[in-house]
Design a protein around this motif. Structure first.
Motif, short mmCIF file in Angstrom:
data_model
loop_
_atom_site.label_atom_id
_atom_site.label_comp_id
_atom_site.label_asym_id
_atom_site.label_seq_id
_atom_site.Cartn_x
_atom_site.Cartn_y
_atom_site.Cartn_z
N GLU A 1 0.80 -1.22 0.00
CA GLU A 1 0.00 0.00 0.00
C GLU A 1 0.84 1.27 0.00
OE1 GLU A 1 -2.52 -0.33 3.37
OE2 GLU A 1 -3.55 -2.12 2.65
N ARG B 1 0.70 4.32 -2.82
CA ARG B 1 -0.38 4.04 -3.76
C ARG B 1 -1.67 4.69 -3.30
NH1 ARG B 1 0.04 -2.44 -5.21
NH2 ARG B 1 1.80 -2.29 -6.63
N ASN B 2 -2.44 5.15 -4.26
CA ASN B 2 -3.81 5.60 -4.00
C ASN B 2 -4.73 4.50 -4.51
OD1 ASN B 2 -6.41 6.78 -4.09
ND2 ASN B 2 -5.48 8.82 -4.16
N ARG B 3 -5.20 3.66 -3.61
CA ARG B 3 -5.95 2.49 -4.03
C ARG B 3 -7.31 2.86 -4.63
NH1 ARG B 3 -6.39 -1.51 0.70
NH2 ARG B 3 -6.66 0.40 1.91
N GLU C 1 -6.52 3.74 -8.19
CA GLU C 1 -6.17 2.55 -8.95
C GLU C 1 -7.37 1.66 -9.24
OE1 GLU C 1 -2.93 0.29 -7.40
OE2 GLU C 1 -1.61 2.04 -7.22
N TYR D 1 -5.12 -6.62 -3.12
CA TYR D 1 -4.57 -5.41 -2.49
C TYR D 1 -5.56 -4.26 -2.45
CZ TYR D 1 -3.71 -2.69 -6.79
OH TYR D 1 -3.85 -1.96 -7.94
N LYS E 1 6.64 -3.01 -8.57
CA LYS E 1 6.45 -1.57 -8.46
C LYS E 1 6.72 -0.88 -9.80
CE LYS E 1 7.70 2.44 -5.71
NZ LYS E 1 8.49 2.95 -4.57
N LEU F 1 3.76 -1.37 -12.15
CA LEU F 1 2.61 -0.54 -11.84
C LEU F 1 2.83 0.90 -12.29
CD1 LEU F 1 -0.16 -0.56 -10.61
CD2 LEU F 1 0.85 0.06 -8.42
N GLU F 2 4.07 1.39 -12.16
CA GLU F 2 4.35 2.74 -12.62
C GLU F 2 4.15 2.84 -14.13
OE1 GLU F 2 8.29 3.37 -11.27
OE2 GLU F 2 7.72 3.81 -9.19
N MET G 1 0.39 2.93 -14.90
CA MET G 1 -0.29 4.18 -14.60
C MET G 1 0.17 5.32 -15.50
SD MET G 1 -2.39 3.53 -12.19
CE MET G 1 -2.75 5.15 -11.53
#
Length: 630
Positions: free
Chosen positions: A353, A356-358, A361, A499, A622, A625-626, A629
């Motif tokens: 977490e 991250r802004n869940r 996302e 997550y 990680k 995910l970058e 996004m």
């Protein structure tokens, strides 16, 4: 174990390969979510034996559990590989017996576990009773409060506002209090507080003398309903062993339905109580107040129930967590296994977490957004199929069709009983036929039942009208209970990646309570404007619309691993919609017993990158995910 037809097996196989043709940008997103799921699915996967033992020793020293080190080592090994006890000599015969029986005799559990199950089931019944008792009371109190004119728009809106008041509170305030209440107070204390609120506000409701006072009391009842509806299933899941966790969590829906039936029965019993010389409306007051009694019983039970081990671990209270697990499990090895596994899982989630802004996302990443859309559809459908119109207003509906008040209350109880009894088949059908298939089968049937009810109000024969309305409503309960009853919460709980699952479930729960409020507040005015024929026709139309939405945008999740769910929900909505359209002629041929060839879900190429959870995947997560996004 679930079973499936050959056509389903071919379809499931076809889903397992995915998305190479959609480009590396999609692959990065898929790989990021898949790696996150792999890490959270088993954080111990791939760790060498020596390193695992060193990690356990460090964990025991840091948490003051060195006196438990031998059993913690055995527990960590079983957490990593559930079958290792049959190969390693460090496990005693007693350890092996308990670990084997956990699979072969999965319902052989401790008294404390079943005590927790009884308490959770009673809490669910409290939920159902809170929702149901207003059904019988509303055929009595409106005249006493001066809002009983059946032709008044004002009165119809006020009755709808009073009935919907708890759900207005749930959607706007109380559901969003669930996380802070659980975080600061724990599961047990949250259940205690919400059940106490239910008890006090139900008593309060029975003491009111104006419509606005009853509205306020029922609005505060929402503070008991909202957080409880999320906390109790989570508490049950966190205390239950994995082999029976799903079945125990599903009991929430089953015993909520039981509470609705019990509330309808109480309405029938208290209707005959006469007023005293100084109390007017004693019958409806007892109806509303009686719903609080089971809540008080739960409050007393909570003191003897275990706290959630996961919550205790999240607060660093490891010794207490181990003691509670020893109460919930048959052997110390099982308790040590679950203690260490929960610990590493909480550590992995905390790491996941960071940065991250869940919430963002959940909607920014297609895999998460598709799961949110599908969950929203089934949650919205649980309300707009029309079931709570009947649950909240069946007494008025039966009165409008020609029943007496007593007969209307008895008929409402029959609906509640059928709604409860037919949740039992769902335990077996939900994993046998699948979530999507159950919805596609039952929604057309529910639409037909609502149309039967609607058309019956045009009958000039009183006997025919009474029979038609009753048959339509009772058949509706039979089709709703094994389909749209248990499926939405089951579907939403498994559709989201691990997550963001708690965020996704909060979104899904708020959705169902908001539309519950809309349904409850608008029904009296809908009846006034369009008569019962148009009102039931409205929800029959929605059942048809929802059937189309499920066909096009709700993928099947039955029997799929986390990795397969990643693949399913990364498929573009347009692709799945085209697959749904191809299913329509197949469905007609299947119904006509023409044995058509199964429709392949998607024409996919390539393969999703490995989600084996190795060290390289964890390091790349990680970065992936970058890219996703960007």
């Amino acid at each position: 174990m679930s079973t499936s037809s050959p056509s389903n097996e071919k379809s499931d196989t076809a889903v397992k390969d995915t998305l190479h043709r959609h480009g590396s940008h999609i692959d990065a997103r898929t790989r990021a979510i898949a790696n996150a799921n792999a890490k959270l699915a088993n954080p111990l996967r791939g760790i060498p034996h020596d390193r695992l033992m060193m990690d356990v020793e460090m964990f025991a020293h840091e948490r003051g559990l060195t006196h438990l080190l031998p059993v913690l080592k055995k527990g960590a090994l079983v957490a990593q590989d559930p079958t290792c006890h049959s190969r390693l000599d460090m496990f005693s015969d007693e350890d092996k017996q308990f670990l084997t029986q956990e699979v072969t005799h999965k319902w052989r559990q401790t008294f404390t576990l079943y005590y927790m199950v009884v308490m959770s089931s009673l809490a669910a019944a409290v939920q159902g009773m809170d929702e149901a008792v207003i059904n019988g009371a509303q055929i009595i109190y409106p005249k006493q409060f001066g809002i009983g004119d059946p032709n008044s728009k004002r009165d119809s809106w006020l009755i709808g506002l009073i009935n919907s008041a708890p759900y207005l509170c749930c959607a706007t305030i109380s559901c969003w209090m669930t996380h802070p209440l659980n975080d600061y107070l724990g599961r047990k204390n949250t259940i205690f507080i919400t059940c106490m609120i239910s008890f006090l506000t139900c008593i309060w409701s029975g003491l009111t003398n104006t419509w606005w006072h009853l509205f306020i009391a029922r609005f505060f009842l929402g503070f008991g309903i909202g957080p409880k509806s999320t906390t109790v299933p989570v508490y049950t899941a966190e205390c239950s062993p994995a082999p029976i966790r799903g079945a125990l969590v599903m009991m929430w829906q089953m015993w909520t339905a039981f509470g609705i039936a019990l509330g309808d029965l109480i309405d029938s019993a208290f209707y005959f109580i006469s007023d005293t010389h100084d109390i007017t409306g004693l019958n409806w007051r007892l109806m509303l107040a009686s719903a609080g009694i089971p809540g008080l019983v739960v409050c007393l039970q909570v003191f003897f129930a275990p706290e959630s081990p996961r919550w205790l671990i999240s607060k660093g209270r490891y010794e207490e967590a181990f003691n509670e697990l020893c109460r919930l499990r048959l052997s110390p090895v099982q308790a040590a296994r679950d203690l260490y596994y929960i610990h590493v899982l909480v550590e992995a989630e905390t790491e996941m977490e960071k940065g991250r802004n869940r919430v963002v996302e959940m909607f920014a990443i297609p895999r998460n957004r598709h799961a949110a859309v599908a969950s929203w559809i089934v949650m919205f459908g649980q309300q707009f199929c029309g079931v709570n119109v009947i649950a909240y207003y069946s007494s008025n509906i039966f009165l409008a069709s020609g029943f007496s008040q007593v007969s209307a209350l008895y008929s409402s109880f029959a609906f509640g009983a059928l709604n409860w009894l037919f949740t039992f088949p769902a335990i077996f059908t939900i994993d046998t036929f699948g979530r999507r298939n159950l919805l596609l089968l039952t929604f057309p049937c529910m639409a037909i039942c609502l149309l039967i009810t609607s058309f019956s109000f045009w009958s000039t024969s009183e006997t025919g009208r009474l029979a038609g309305v009753s048959i339509g409503i009772y058949l509706f309960a039979i089709f709703y209970s094994p389909g749209e009853g248990p499926v939405p919460f089951t579907y939403a709980a498994e559709a989201f990646p691990l997550y963001i699952r708690d965020v996704g479930m909060s979104f899904a729960t708020a959705t169902t309570w908001f539309w519950n409020f809309i349904l409850a507040i608008t029904w009296p005015s809908l009846i006034l404007a369009f008569k019962p024929q148009g009102a039931f026709g409205w929800y029959a139309a929605w059942c048809c619309i929802l059937w189309v939405l499920i066909l096009l945008f709700v993928p099947e999740t039955k029997g799929k691993t986390l990795e397969e769910l990643d693949q399913v929900f990364t498929v573009p909505l347009r692709t799945h919609a085209m697959y749904g359209l191809r299913q329509i002629p197949y469905g007609f041929k299947f119904v006509l017993f023409q044995h058509p060839d199964p429709v392949q879900p998607y024409q996919l190429q390539g393969e999703v990158p490995s989600t084996g959870g190795d060290e390289k995947a964890r390091e790349d997560e990680k970065e992936d995910l970058e890219k996703a996004m960007s």
